[in-house]
Design a protein around this motif. Structure first.
Motif, PDB file in Angstrom:
ATOM      1  N   PHE A  89       0.506  -1.115   0.023  1.00  0.00           N
ATOM      2  CA  PHE A  89      -0.243  -0.131  -0.128  1.00  0.00           C
ATOM      3  C   PHE A  89       0.876   1.129  -0.180  1.00  0.00           C
ATOM      4  O   PHE A  89       1.613   0.828   1.062  1.00  0.00           O
ATOM      5  CB  PHE A  89      -0.854  -0.246   1.127  1.00  0.00           C
ATOM      6  N   VAL A  90       0.867   1.909  -0.443  1.00  0.00           N
ATOM      7  CA  VAL A  90       1.506   2.949  -1.286  1.00  0.00           C
ATOM      8  C   VAL A  90       0.985   4.395  -0.880  1.00  0.00           C
ATOM      9  O   VAL A  90      -0.400   4.630  -1.615  1.00  0.00           O
ATOM     10  CB  VAL A  90       2.000   3.046  -2.485  1.00  0.00           C
ATOM     11  N   GLU A 150       6.102   5.940  -6.912  1.00  0.00           N
ATOM     12  CA  GLU A 150       6.956   4.978  -5.084  1.00  0.00           C
ATOM     13  C   GLU A 150       6.277   3.920  -5.944  1.00  0.00           C
ATOM     14  O   GLU A 150       6.993   2.698  -5.526  1.00  0.00           O
ATOM     15  CB  GLU A 150       6.403   5.081  -3.774  1.00  0.00           C
ATOM     16  N   LEU A 151       4.802   4.244  -6.172  1.00  0.00           N
ATOM     17  CA  LEU A 151       4.409   2.230  -6.254  1.00  0.00           C
ATOM     18  C   LEU A 151       5.135   1.969  -6.993  1.00  0.00           C
ATOM     19  O   LEU A 151       5.160   0.427  -7.040  1.00  0.00           O
ATOM     20  CB  LEU A 151       3.332   2.768  -7.024  1.00  0.00           C
ATOM     21  N   LEU A 152       5.886   2.456  -8.549  1.00  0.00           N
ATOM     22  CA  LEU A 152       6.224   1.620  -9.236  1.00  0.00           C
ATOM     23  C   LEU A 152       6.818   1.225  -8.989  1.00  0.00           C
ATOM     24  O   LEU A 152       7.769   0.082  -9.255  1.00  0.00           O
ATOM     25  CB  LEU A 152       6.640   2.575 -10.874  1.00  0.00           C
ATOM     26  N   PRO A 202      -4.697   3.111  -9.862  1.00  0.00           N
ATOM     27  CA  PRO A 202      -3.402   2.102  -9.350  1.00  0.00           C
ATOM     28  C   PRO A 202      -2.871   0.280  -9.380  1.00  0.00           C
ATOM     29  O   PRO A 202      -2.196   0.411 -10.009  1.00  0.00           O
ATOM     30  CB  PRO A 202      -3.747   1.322  -7.779  1.00  0.00           C
ATOM     31  N   GLN A 203      -4.705   0.558 -10.317  1.00  0.00           N
ATOM     32  CA  GLN A 203      -4.948  -1.634 -11.014  1.00  0.00           C
ATOM     33  C   GLN A 203      -4.144  -0.742 -11.649  1.00  0.00           C
ATOM     34  O   GLN A 203      -3.000  -2.074 -12.428  1.00  0.00           O
ATOM     35  CB  GLN A 203      -6.089  -1.520 -10.898  1.00  0.00           C
ATOM     36  N   LEU A 204      -4.345  -0.155 -12.583  1.00  0.00           N
ATOM     37  CA  LEU A 204      -3.160  -0.132 -14.463  1.00  0.00           C
ATOM     38  C   LEU A 204      -2.149   0.401 -13.777  1.00  0.00           C
ATOM     39  O   LEU A 204      -1.414  -0.352 -14.895  1.00  0.00           O
ATOM     40  CB  LEU A 204      -4.176   1.356 -15.030  1.00  0.00           C
ATOM     41  N   LEU A 205      -1.905   0.690 -12.975  1.00  0.00           N
ATOM     42  CA  LEU A 205      -0.456   1.186 -12.782  1.00  0.00           C
ATOM     43  C   LEU A 205       0.800  -0.450 -12.358  1.00  0.00           C
ATOM     44  O   LEU A 205       1.645  -0.557 -12.620  1.00  0.00           O
ATOM     45  CB  LEU A 205       0.384   1.430 -11.283  1.00  0.00           C
ATOM     46  N   MET A 206       0.312  -0.641 -11.326  1.00  0.00           N
ATOM     47  CA  MET A 206      -0.106  -2.886 -11.280  1.00  0.00           C
ATOM     48  C   MET A 206       0.433  -3.417 -12.589  1.00  0.00           C
ATOM     49  O   MET A 206       1.489  -4.241 -12.745  1.00  0.00           O
ATOM     50  CB  MET A 206      -0.363  -3.049 -10.584  1.00  0.00           C
ATOM     51  N   LEU A 207      -0.589  -2.971 -13.384  1.00  0.00           N
ATOM     52  CA  LEU A 207      -0.384  -3.694 -14.925  1.00  0.00           C
ATOM     53  C   LEU A 207       0.971  -3.632 -15.382  1.00  0.00           C
ATOM     54  O   LEU A 207       1.717  -4.103 -15.845  1.00  0.00           O
ATOM     55  CB  LEU A 207      -1.474  -4.244 -15.254  1.00  0.00           C
ATOM     56  N   ALA A 208       1.211  -1.601 -15.244  1.00  0.00           N
ATOM     57  CA  ALA A 208       1.916  -1.858 -16.203  1.00  0.00           C
ATOM     58  C   ALA A 208       3.330  -2.112 -15.291  1.00  0.00           C
ATOM     59  O   ALA A 208       4.081  -1.630 -16.587  1.00  0.00           O
ATOM     60  CB  ALA A 208       1.577  -0.037 -16.091  1.00  0.00           C
TER      61      ALA A 208
END
Length: 293
Positions: free
Chosen positions: A17-18, A194-196, A219-225
């Motif tokens: 979690f960020v 930070e999440l990336l 966030p979901q798209l960033l995690m997929l990316a």
């Protein structure tokens, strides 16, 4: 014989979690002042994760009930879970009543009577109730006679200070009449960066800004990316291509899928059959004819 209640569901805290410092403070203040906080937003924006963090800092686990609605659920499904939660905390009346009616093949009390009975029990516990993906049932409110009665009475005891309530939903609900709509947006650029980085993605500032703009900080798209970028030999090409795809999630999923082994793809095909329903390793292996996942 009345079976013992199952252990209640608890909020699932994410290890990665960020950020969301300002959002957590805002929703915590609403919860403290109103006893009710609504977290509305599009899919993948992080409503569930934020609600779980908020619940964890607002009340002890023993006094917190987490319920995530799934397709096919009704308010009666939730009331069964609520009955188990209350019984787990020493209030066994509802749990026993439901089981006795089930065993004797009797009808349950009318929706208004059942809702009143539930609220009488909730008034004494100082509980925090978290309703995640509430839109799943609320979008079909006309088909669920218990739902309207439940919302009306739950809203009343929240206003009286007996219970606190966190509602996460993709759409506005009847609770919004006492609470202004304030949709949850995506992560800030700093939080997205930070999440990336936590997921192994190091990008030049201009590419990070472009990715953040294309995904709107979802966030979901960033995690997929992040998964796609970790597998890609040309991260700049992948990010620039996002602008040409109206459905970014499909593009990123295809990028990730293209780097999976055939066995991994087979497992993902089995997982996809369950769609939004919770499932288990055993169920997935059954779909795969016993293959170990």
């Amino acid at each position: 014989q009345i079976p013992a209640p199952p252990e209640p569901r608890r909020p699932t805290l994410l290890a990665d979690f960020v950020g969301r410092t300002q959002e957590l403070a805002y929703y915590a203040q609403r919860l403290q002042e109103k006893g009710l906080t609504l977290i509305n937003g599009m899919a993948g924006v992080g409503k569930s994760a934020l609600a779980a963090q908020l619940a964890q800092q607002s009340r002890t686990q023993e006094l917190t009930l987490w319920y995530q609605f799934e397709p096919g659920d009704s308010m009666l499904s939730f009331i069964w879970q609520l009955a188990g939660f209350l019984a787990w905390n020493g209030q066994v009346e509802l749990w026993q009543m439901l089981h006795r009616a089930l065993q004797a093949e009797h009808q349950l009390p009318p929706p208004n009577v059942l809702a009143d009975y539930v609220m009488q029990l909730l008034r004494t516990g100082n509980y925090l109730i978290c309703l995640d993906d509430f839109h799943v049932v609320y979008d079909h409110i006309d088909e669920d006679p218990i739902l309207g009665q439940f919302i009306e009475r739950l809203d009343a005891i929240v206003a009286e200070g007996h219970v606190q309530l966190i509602v996460a939903s993709r759409s506005a609900t009847a609770f919004a009449k006492r609470y202004p709509d304030n949709s949850l947006d995506g992560l800030s650029l700093a939080d997205a960066t930070e999440l990336l980085q936590r997921n192994g993605v190091q990008l030049p500032a201009e590419l990070t800004q472009l990715l953040h703009a294309q995904t709107e900080g979802n966030p979901q798209l960033l995690m997929l990316a992040a998964q796609a970028l970790n597998l890609s030999e040309q991260p700049a090409r992948l990010i620039h291509n996002l602008a040409h795809h109206p459905q970014i999630d499909n593009y990123l999923l295809q990028e990730v899928d293209g780097h999976l082994t055939s066995k991994q793809q087979k497992v993902m095909q089995a997982v996809a059959l369950f769609q939004e329903h919770s499932t288990t390793r055993d169920a997935i292996e059954s779909v795969l004819n016993g293959d170990n996942v």
